[in-house]
Design a protein around this motif. Structure first.
Motif, short mmCIF file in Angstrom:
data_model
loop_
_atom_site.label_atom_id
_atom_site.label_comp_id
_atom_site.label_asym_id
_atom_site.label_seq_id
_atom_site.Cartn_x
_atom_site.Cartn_y
_atom_site.Cartn_z
N ARG A 154 -6.00 15.51 -52.48
CA ARG A 154 -5.67 14.20 -52.57
C ARG A 154 -5.01 14.55 -54.15
NH1 ARG A 154 -9.83 9.35 -52.32
NH2 ARG A 154 -8.18 8.34 -52.94
N GLY A 174 -2.77 9.33 -55.14
CA GLY A 174 -2.85 8.77 -54.78
C GLY A 174 -0.96 7.60 -53.73
N ASP A 192 -3.53 6.50 -48.65
CA ASP A 192 -4.89 5.09 -48.31
C ASP A 192 -6.18 6.45 -47.52
OD1 ASP A 192 -6.84 3.09 -48.78
OD2 ASP A 192 -5.93 2.57 -46.77
N TYR A 215 -8.58 5.13 -47.63
CA TYR A 215 -10.13 3.83 -46.83
C TYR A 215 -9.57 3.53 -45.36
CZ TYR A 215 -11.79 3.88 -51.40
OH TYR A 215 -12.06 4.07 -53.27
N ARG A 216 -10.42 4.68 -44.88
CA ARG A 216 -9.74 4.45 -43.15
C ARG A 216 -10.62 4.60 -41.98
NH1 ARG A 216 -3.92 6.58 -42.12
NH2 ARG A 216 -3.05 6.78 -43.72
#
Length: 272
Positions: A185, A188, A191, A193-194
């Motif tokens: 990472r 950004g 995403d 948030y999975r």
């Protein structure tokens, strides 16, 4: 040289297309060979019938000529027979030689067709062999980043001989290299948030931001010892890392439990 999934799929599709074309050509050649053999056999039968008819006609003509000669003059019978014989023999020889030449050409054509059929079969076999060789070298080139020489980059990775290959990024420039990158990472763009399924299977692109996937990490770490290296840098450029001498992730039934020991480094700290 790294090959991405799209290029690999395109290459394998081309190979399958060539195999299908060669197999189709082989079937066409076999069908053409059968038809040609059938036509050659019919032609040979017709030729034999024609030759027999010509021989019979000539023999009949000779017999008629002999009869007429005998009837016309018994004194000249011997002479006429010899004349007829001398007249007919060259023609018979020519007919026989022509027949032999025709049969020889038919046999040669059949041998050529047999050679073409064998060539098509060999081409198909060679294509299948080369396809398997290409698959062995491109789909499963490495089982460890220690096999990689040169700079960091993307490589196809296979855990064991018959397992499904997947892409990994091998870091070769930091901490003596040979590191499989399981997460990256930095800007950004992806995403993180999975849901559970995406975290298990992985997401992103190994050439950019990505998460390799818990199932892949489990499969990689379960059979032999691995270390874990965590590097972090904040937006102000502050850098820290932590290194774990042992790293293993359990199976999905174990909720992908993490084992880690022997932490070392310059201290990432709670701020990260």
């Amino acid at each position: 040289m790294a090959i991405n999934s799209f290029e690999l799929q395109t290459l394998m599709n081309n190979i399958d297309y060539i195999k299908d074309k060669l197999q189709g050509l082989e079937q066409t050649m076999k069908s053409s060979l059968k038809e040609t053999e059938h036509r050659l056999q019919e032609k040979l039968n017709k030729l034999e019938n024609i030759i027999n008819e010509k021989i019979e006609a000539k023999m009949q003509a000779m017999e008629d000529s002999l009869k007429k000669s005998v009837q016309a003059s018994e004194e000249n019978t011997g002479t006429k027979l010899e004349e007829v014989k001398n007249h007919m023999m060259p023609k018979m020889d020519r007919i026989q030689k022509a027949s032999q030449m025709e049969l020889k050409k038919l046999r040669e054509n059949k041998e050529i067709l047999d050679m073409l059929t064998n060539s098509i079969h060999n081409l198909t076999t060679n294509a299948e062999t080369r396809s398997k060789t290409l698959e062995d070298h491109l789909i499963a080139p490495i089982r460890s980043c220690r096999q990689v020489t040169g700079e960091s980059g993307t490589h196809l990775f296979r855990l064991w001989k018959n397992s499904k290959p997947f892409e990994v990024f091998c870091e070769q420039n930091k901490f003596n290299g040979s590191w499989i990158v399981i997460q990256h990472r930095f800007d950004g763009s992806v995403d993180f948030y999975r849901n559970w399924t995406e975290c298990r299977n992985g997401f992103g692109n190994v050439d950019g931001e990505f998460w390799l996937g818990l199932e892949y990490v489990h499969q990689i770490t379960k059979n032999r010892p691995h270390e874990l290296l965590v590097e972090m840098k904040d937006f102000d450029g502050n850098y820290g890392y932590a290194k774990y001498g042992e790293f293993e992730v359990g199976s999905e039934s174990e909720q992908f439990k993490l084992t880690k020991t022997d932490e070392s480094g310059n201290g990432i700290g709670d701020d990260y």
